[in-house]
Design an enzyme around this catalytic site. Structure first.
Site, short mmCIF file in Angstrom:
data_model
loop_
_atom_site.label_atom_id
_atom_site.label_comp_id
_atom_site.label_asym_id
_atom_site.label_seq_id
_atom_site.Cartn_x
_atom_site.Cartn_y
_atom_site.Cartn_z
CG ASP A 1 -2.30 0.58 0.91
OD1 ASP A 1 -2.41 1.38 -0.04
OD2 ASP A 1 -3.26 0.25 1.63
CG ASP B 1 -9.50 2.73 -0.74
OD1 ASP B 1 -8.91 1.69 -1.09
OD2 ASP B 1 -8.98 3.57 0.02
#
Length: 691
Positions: free
Chosen positions: A444, A512
């Site tokens: 990430d 997301d």
């Protein structure tokens, strides 16, 4: 692929895959003389004269240049901006030599103590890679060094297609007429960004999904970038693009060579869909490291436990994930250090002894025993102020002397341009992967870069470039040290998706926002430039926190089946019926997977324009269509959804019903979709060609 040099005409002809690209030195400057459908070598010499006759004096000042310059009467924004120690600017193009090695052309020019080389490589997919390099024999200041400039044919009008958005709303396709003047697209965030993507497409305003001429380009760079388009008063269009942003300055040192990232271009005569399929094929075959593999169906435990991560809470989820057919189990944020919230622990990459008393191995062993691969979440480029790493090395973060260090998401960015920081990152990642049976890493990158600098450095702006290159080098080094480990690229959603990062990761996180209704549009935009094999797509619990919408489990699974399917819901809260239904959807996806992940993709309808859309994948004699029905108004009848590229005289058997359909009937009447009259519904059609 072939490259031919005509010494008399001083031209280079790159040809193959049904197209030609011609570079010439008619007036001493390297210029694009032609880019389009294939032409014979015999037609190339005349291009120099024809080009000069076609362009006015003002056009020739800035049109066709392989890199836009800043010397003489050239008034477009330069691709290359230099300042020499005596104050002189620019680069004077003096042809030195060229080399042809297989499919690689390099043309070198000199000016003062500099050697500038333009590089070209034409692929069998029709994609042309371009990049440039400067070798400095003496110091020179650089404020812009783009990878390439492109010139379009002279049309009456121009339309620009590009992708924009925001966090949780990425991949929104925009199409606008190109005005006279300059337009700049880009990112100043140190990453590719949620807000824009370096892919663009240009047409004359008449191209459709299936017809028309389209030129497109994409930059392989995962940091700050800019693409500048200029339409002159005479109606000519040029594009220049590369890494960096306005305001940066750095010095090339004596003996140093600076190489730009690759900026790739593509010509298509088959509309936007044809251009997309060419990009997809190119990225799968020539960029992505393992695109020939079937990406497994994964379960990610984040939304089931959030920061309440422990071996005790993970083990029941392992059994449930295996029950529904998942092939990979990924533990997300919260397994390490004192990471119980998002304000501590980043940088301390060892298992939390209270949550995992015996380390990660017992959980990994349970995952493997259940027949799944084991994955872990990391965010190696970031650090919390509340961490042992930051307390020991506060100078390791990107920062500027006398300025506050901005904390976004309670974290700061490590300066990977410092060799000791990059080496620290490799050491702990190598240890983590070497000491634990880890098959998969979700990498990430949750915040942009701020206060980019390096106190004490006489060239602090290099940090923008060095950080990105160090990330590439680190991932490459890890892949070589652990060839069986697969890496997912994630950046708070889609803030780092481009051909540069795709060379080092096996798939990317699309957004997301996992709401299936929003994902229909998000995935449509993503597909303009990037293939389904790269597109991570989760099915999660609803109502979601994004728009509080509730849709059926079938709709959610079938929307996510358009890419690399994953499950991210709290399976412990699912009913027996829901678990059984999920298992059936995953089993069906596994049958579709080769076609979806490796087939040619056709978009059936624009979700912004119609309530009935779909995605069609073709692999050999198999077709898979995923159709989506979003809300429509006033009970108006919907036009049928027709397949793409199906010959009228072909016959197809529906693998679910056994019915046989002629291509002519499918083209005229549409696909036999089986669904309810309700909104937010979906259907899957599987067809196999029969003789």
């Amino acid at each position: 692929m072939s490259i031919r040099f005509d010494e008399a005409a001083r031209t280079w002809h790159l040809s193959g895959a049904g197209l030609s690209y011609v570079v010439g030195l008619g007036d001493g400057l390297p210029r694009q003389l032609y880019w389009g459908p294939a032409i014979p070598d015999g037609a190339v010499p005349s291009l120099v004269q024809e080009w000069n006759e076609a362009y006015s004096f003002d056009d020739r000042l800035h049109t066709g240049a392989e890199l836009l310059g800043e010397l003489g009467p050239q008034f477009a924004t330069p691709s290359l901006q230099l300042r020499h120690p005596d104050g002189a600017k620019g680069f004077a193009w003096n042809y030195r030599d060229h080399s042809i090695e297989g499919d690689h052309l390099a043309i070198s020019f000199t000016d003062r103590d500099l050697v500038l080389t333009l590089h070209y490589r034409l692929w069998d997919t029709g994609v042309l890679d371009r990049w440039a390099a400067i070798e400095a024999g003496a110091p020179v200041e650089v404020s812009r060094f783009d990878s390439a400039a492109w010139t379009l044919p002279h049309w009456d009008g121009y339309r620009l297609s590009h992708l924009s958005g925001e966090w949780a709303g990425e991949w929104q396709l925009r199409r606008v007429d190109l005005p006279v003047g300059e337009i700049v697209l880009g990112s100043r965030r140190g990453n590719t960004s949620h807000q824009a993507n370096p892919w663009i497409a240009l047409d004359d305003g008449t191209a459709t999904e299936t017809t028309g001429t389209v030129y497109s380009a994409n930059l392989a760079w995962s940091g700050s970038w800019r693409v500048q388009l200029r339409r002159s008063a005479q109606g000519r269009v040029s594009v220049t693009g590369g890494a960096g942003q306005e305001g940066l300055r750095w010095t090339l040192r004596e003996g140093e060579t600076w190489t730009t990232p690759v900026y790739s271009g593509l010509f298509s005569g088959e509309g936007f869909g044809g251009a997309s399929r060419a990009w997809h094929e190119h990225l799968r075959r020539h960029v992505m490291p393992t695109a020939d593999e079937d990406a497994p169906v994964l379960f990610n435990s984040w939304e089931a436990v959030f920061f309440e991560v422990s071996e005790e809470k993970q083990l029941p989820l392992v059994d449930l994930a295996a029950r529904i057919g998942c092939e990979q189990f990924v533990v997300d944020d919260g397994w390490f250090g004192r990471r119980t919230t998002d304000n501590a622990g980043l940088g301390d990459w060892w298992h939390n002894p209270e949550r995992f008393p015996q380390g990660l191995t017992p959980l990994a062993d349970a995952v493997h025993k259940a027949g799944m691969k084991f994955g872990i979440w990391v965010e190696p480029e970031m650090v919390n102020a509340d961490s042992d790493l930051h307390r020991a090395h506060p100078d390791w973060v990107l920062h500027q002397a006398g300025r506050d260090r901005t904390e976004l998401r309670q974290q700061m960015v490590l300066d990977y341009g410092r060799p000791e920081v990059a080496e620290w990152a490799f050491t702990w990642l190598d240890k983590l992967l070497g000491e634990n049976p880890i098959d998969y890493v979700k990498w990430d990158h949750n915040r942009p870069l701020t206060e980019v600098g390096r106190p004490g450095s006489d060239d602090p702006d290099r940090a923008y470039f060095e950080h990105v290159q160090a990330v590439y080098d680190l991932k490459d080094r890890l892949r070589r040290a652990h060839p069986g480990v697969r890496i997912e690229g994630c950046a708070g959603g889609a803030a780092r998706v481009d051909p540069g990062i795709l060379r080092y990761v096996d798939q990317v996180w699309t957004s997301d926002n996992t709401d299936a209704g929003d994902r229909v549009n998000i995935q449509y935009g993503f597909s303009q430039a990037y293939p389904a094999r790269a597109m991570g797509a989760w099915i999660t619990d609803e109502p979601s926190g994004f728009n509080h919408r509730t849709t059926s489990l079938r709709f959610r699974f079938q929307v996510a089946s358009a890419g690399v399917l994953a499950v991210g819901g709290d399976l412990s809260e699912w009913s027996e019926a829901e678990l059984d239904e999920a298992a059936a959807h995953i089993a069906l996806y596994k049958e579709l997977r080769p076609v979806v992940q490796h087939g040619a993709q056709y978009r059936l309808g624009d979700p912004e324009a119609t309530a009935l859309t779909g995605v069609q994948y073709v692999l050999g004699d198999r077709i898979a269509v995923l159709a989506f029905k979003t809300p429509w108004h006033c009970n108006r009848p919907l036009a049928p959804l027709r397949p793409a590229g199906v010959p009228s005289d072909s016959r197809w058997i529906d693998e679910d019903t056994g019915e046989t359909h002629w291509g002519a009937a499918l083209n005229a009447l549409g696909l036999p979709l089986r669904w309810t009259p309700a909104d937010w519904d979906s259907a899957i059609i599987r067809l196999r060609r029969v003789e």
